[in-house]
Design a protein around this motif. Structure first.
Motif, PDB file in Angstrom:
ATOM      1  N   ASP A   9      -0.764   7.135   5.486  1.00 28.33           N
ATOM      2  CA  ASP A   9       0.041   7.721   6.558  1.00 28.33           C
ATOM      3  C   ASP A   9       0.721   6.620   7.366  1.00 28.33           C
ATOM      4  O   ASP A   9       0.595   5.424   7.049  1.00 28.33           O
ATOM      5  N   LYS A  10       1.429   7.004   8.429  1.00 28.39           N
ATOM      6  CA  LYS A  10       2.198   6.029   9.209  1.00 28.39           C
ATOM      7  C   LYS A  10       1.316   5.014   9.921  1.00 28.39           C
ATOM      8  O   LYS A  10       1.790   3.964  10.364  1.00 28.39           O
ATOM      9  N   PHE A  15      -4.338   8.810   2.606  1.00 28.79           N
ATOM     10  CA  PHE A  15      -4.335  10.258   2.631  1.00 28.79           C
ATOM     11  C   PHE A  15      -5.710  10.769   2.195  1.00 28.79           C
ATOM     12  O   PHE A  15      -6.318  10.226   1.272  1.00 28.79           O
ATOM     13  N   PHE A 127       0.926  14.018  -1.119  1.00 31.96           N
ATOM     14  CA  PHE A 127       0.885  14.932   0.025  1.00 31.96           C
ATOM     15  C   PHE A 127       0.725  16.376  -0.426  1.00 31.96           C
ATOM     16  O   PHE A 127       0.157  17.206   0.281  1.00 31.96           O
TER      17      PHE A 127
END
Length: 259
Positions: A9-10, A15, A127
């Motif tokens: 993720d950012k 994930f 995702f």
């Protein structure tokens, strides 16, 4: 034990699948492929035997990695059937002009995403293993933005000979340039990946023109009800044609080098 996901993720954290998805994968790994396929075929979410699409995505990728091509094909068809059903409500005929063509375009691009993921070039489905519905909703909206306004009459690219869906001369010319005079090449997944990569490398203004041509939009039209590339890009048709010609020259050179 299910394999961990590669994407982050950012914040740089890997994930992770929701606990209920991990539990579902664990149960499904304990049975054979035939039993899994039978479970995947349950289409109703209300059924107690329904398997979430996150799990179908996981086993689709695993089947490809294990070279289980027959299993992969069957899971692929079941997953695409779910995708198609979801599009009937979100891209409804009653809400959009040319909805059938738009649904086919979205499904085609999703199939291309699966192909790219299978080739190992991108972790493009991670995702979808975490939150499939949200991931696909974002994917669908991205494609719709790229296609352009759907509230006006468009001319979709047709390859199945439907009545009233003739391919415009501009699209025929585009296909001839892309495929080097051999339309059957478009059925080759490797060629499609090479073509997509070459298009992605084009300058932004040329890439937009090529993308819209591939989707079947005309450069210009005397019919004010038809959404054209010139209208969408807010420039005259001569500018669009110049960008197209420069893009074609670059693509031909790039694809010849790859060959």
């Amino acid at each position: 034990m299910p394999e961990p996901l590669k994407s982050k993720d950012k914040h740089g954290a890997p994930f992770t699948r929701p606990p209920e998805i991990e539990a579902s994968l664990g149960r499904l790994e304990a049975v054979d492929a035939a039993a899994r396929l039978q479970a995947f075929a349950v289409a109703s979410r209300k059924s107690s035997g329904y398997v979430p699409s996150e799990a179908l995505t996981y086993f689709l990728r695993r089947a490809w990695a294990a070279d289980a091509r027959d299993e992969f094909k069957q899971i692929f068809e079941l997953l695409m059937k779910r995708v198609e059903q979801s599009l009937y409500s979100t891209v409804a005929d009653s809400r959009m002009t040319g909805a059938q063509g738009i649904r086919e375009e979205i499904m085609g691009r999703f199939a291309e995403r699966i192909a790219k993921d299978c080739q190992g070039r991108f972790a493009m489905l991670d995702f979808f293993e975490v939150r499939f519905d949200l991931a696909f909703a974002r994917f669908r909206k991205t494609v719709l933005r790229q296609i352009g306004p759907a509230s006006v009459l468009t001319v979709p690219l047709s390859t199945d000979g439907d009545e009233g869906q003739d391919i415009s001369p501009e699209v025929e010319a585009a296909a001839a340039d892309f495929l080097g005079g051999d339309p059957q090449k478009i059925d080759d997944p490797a060629f499609r990946l090479e073509l997509d990569a070459a298009i992605d490398a084009l300058p932004d203004d040329q890439r937009r023109v090529v993308g819209l041509l591939r989707q079947g939009f005309q450069i210009d039209s005397k019919d004010s009800n038809i959404m054209t590339i010139a209208k969408m890009l807010k420039c005259d048709e001569r500018t669009v044609r110049n960008r197209r010609d420069r893009a074609y020259k670059t693509l031909r050179s790039a694809l010849q080098e790859d060959a």
